[in-house]
Design a protein around this motif. Structure first.
Motif, PDB file in Angstrom:
ATOM      1  N   THR A 290     -13.851  28.251  16.644  1.00 25.76           N
ATOM      2  CA  THR A 290     -14.383  27.987  15.397  1.00 25.76           C
ATOM      3  C   THR A 290     -13.020  27.512  14.267  1.00 25.76           C
ATOM      4  O   THR A 290     -13.635  26.717  13.461  1.00 25.76           O
ATOM      5  N   PHE A 291     -11.802  27.318  14.798  1.00 26.99           N
ATOM      6  CA  PHE A 291     -10.687  26.722  14.324  1.00 26.99           C
ATOM      7  C   PHE A 291     -10.735  25.325  14.443  1.00 26.99           C
ATOM      8  O   PHE A 291     -10.846  24.417  13.717  1.00 26.99           O
TER       9      PHE A 291
ATOM     10  N   ILE B 258     -24.718  31.922  13.500  1.00 33.84           N
ATOM     11  CA  ILE B 258     -25.874  32.568  13.527  1.00 33.84           C
ATOM     12  C   ILE B 258     -25.924  34.157  13.405  1.00 33.84           C
ATOM     13  O   ILE B 258     -26.300  34.856  12.697  1.00 33.84           O
ATOM     14  N   LEU B 259     -24.597  34.801  14.031  1.00 32.16           N
ATOM     15  CA  LEU B 259     -24.185  35.989  13.993  1.00 32.16           C
ATOM     16  C   LEU B 259     -23.928  36.560  12.423  1.00 32.16           C
ATOM     17  O   LEU B 259     -24.472  37.285  11.762  1.00 32.16           O
ATOM     18  N   ARG B 260     -23.240  35.444  11.792  1.00 33.30           N
ATOM     19  CA  ARG B 260     -22.759  35.551  10.215  1.00 33.30           C
ATOM     20  C   ARG B 260     -24.041  35.723   9.638  1.00 33.30           C
ATOM     21  O   ARG B 260     -24.223  36.547   8.609  1.00 33.30           O
ATOM     22  N   THR B 261     -24.874  34.813   9.882  1.00 34.03           N
ATOM     23  CA  THR B 261     -26.256  34.759   8.799  1.00 34.03           C
ATOM     24  C   THR B 261     -27.095  36.011   9.213  1.00 34.03           C
ATOM     25  O   THR B 261     -27.501  36.578   8.281  1.00 34.03           O
TER      26      THR B 261
ATOM     27  N   ILE C  27     -13.209  33.873  11.191  1.00 32.15           N
ATOM     28  CA  ILE C  27     -13.019  32.316  10.549  1.00 32.15           C
ATOM     29  C   ILE C  27     -14.289  31.876  10.316  1.00 32.15           C
ATOM     30  O   ILE C  27     -14.519  31.146   9.228  1.00 32.15           O
ATOM     31  N   SER C  28     -15.336  31.874  11.184  1.00 31.99           N
ATOM     32  CA  SER C  28     -16.771  31.543  10.855  1.00 31.99           C
ATOM     33  C   SER C  28     -16.985  32.016   9.205  1.00 31.99           C
ATOM     34  O   SER C  28     -17.606  31.212   8.676  1.00 31.99           O
TER      35      SER C  28
END
Ligand SMILES: Nc1ncnc2c1ncn2[C@@H]1O[C@H](COP(=O)(O)OP(=O)(O)OP(=O)(O)O)[C@@H](O)[C@H]1O
Ligand SMILES: [Mg+2]
Length: 262
Positions: free
Chosen positions: A48-49, A62-65, A99-100
């Motif tokens: 992600t970085f 997607i996980l974050r959403t 990070i995401s």
């Protein structure tokens, strides 16, 4: 509980169907290791970085959403990442998720805590020396402001594990830890806790019980179903709320030209 898993599976299936339609011949195996494109001490596995638009980084989005969607139903600000046994990918997953979230959530403050007081690795993957961290904060040996580290990613703060204590479970089960999280919750919008595995030690249950939810990382092709359900039972006993699962070690076949433009 299966919402995150379902969404991840659905997205992966849709992507695979799209990719297979486009090209079934020029395949390259997608590697977890990202190319290092900038001069940084951060481990290349922190995709992600290095490559925020690569397919794996997209999975973290997607996980974050999905976490945000769950957040709409009930408060979900403190999230513990664990797994049944060691080495399933908890720490790399925790860092990539943090990070995401820091990249994508407009100005939301994210705190990543290395709560694996036994085998802490967050600072190693992020390439910095830890001075003091969570264990010293719980025991009150340092001032709060000395423990928090910024690694130059906007909206992301890191709290390392600190010196390995003699009694990790005692620290994590203490009222001081609970109070610390309550204070930090006021300052940060989301707190991600990386933790030890559930089966060998009690720590993850203790951390999970102080969190709004727990996500279990499962290493595909290694961790047996029975082992996962045993860990699930232990989390339940500890009053930790299991939100869902993340599968690691999945291999994609992605045509080279698509990978380049993803
Ligand atoms: N999504 C992934 N896909 C493939 N391999 C992965 C993935 N995430 C992590 N790994 C690999 O798994 C190994 C362990 O990763 P990591 O240190 O994150 O695991 P862990 O569960 O935190 O381990 P421990 O129990 O020792 O704390 C590393 O070699 C890493 O490269
Ligand atoms: Mg770890």
């Amino acid at each position: 509980m299966g919402k995150i898993t379902d969404a991840l599976r659905k997205a992966a299936e849709e992507r695979m169907a799209r990719l297979e339609k486009l090209d079934s011949k020029s395949e390259v195996r997608y590697q977890f290791i990202a190319q290092k494109t900038v001069d940084s001490k951060i481990d290349p596995r922190i995709v992600t970085f290095y490559e925020p638009s690569c397919p794996i980084a997209e999975q973290f989005r997607i996980l974050r959403t999905n976490l945000l969607a769950l957040n709409a139903q009930r408060p979900l600000h403190i999230i513990t990442i664990t797994s049944s046994i060691n080495g399933e990918g908890k720490t790399i997953t925790s860092i990539n998720l943090a990070i995401s979230m820091a990249q994508d959530l407009n100005k939301k403050q994210i705190l990543l805590i290395d709560a694996d007081l036994r085998r802490s690795k967050v600072n190693k993957y992020l390439g910095f020396e830890q001075e003091a961290g969570l264990s010293e904060l719980i025991t009150g040996r340092i001032n709060t402001e000395d423990a928090f580290v910024s690694i130059g990613i906007n909206n992301l703060t890191i709290l390392s594990a600190g010196k390995p204590p003699q009694n990790p479970a005692e620290l994590l089960g203490s009222v001081k830890f609970k109070n610390l999280l309550n204070v930090l919750k006021e300052k940060y919008d989301y707190i991600i806790l990386d933790s030890p595995p559930v089966i060998p030690v009690t720590d993850a249950g203790l951390i999970g019980a102080q969190s709004d939810g727990v996500i279990m990382v499962i290493q595909a092709g290694r961790t047996q179903r029975g082992v996962v359900s045993h860990a699930q039972g232990l989390l339940k006993q500890a009053q930790a709320k299991l939100l869902g699962y993340i599968l690691t070690n999945i291999q994609y076949h992605i045509p080279a030209y698509i990978y380049r433009y993803l």
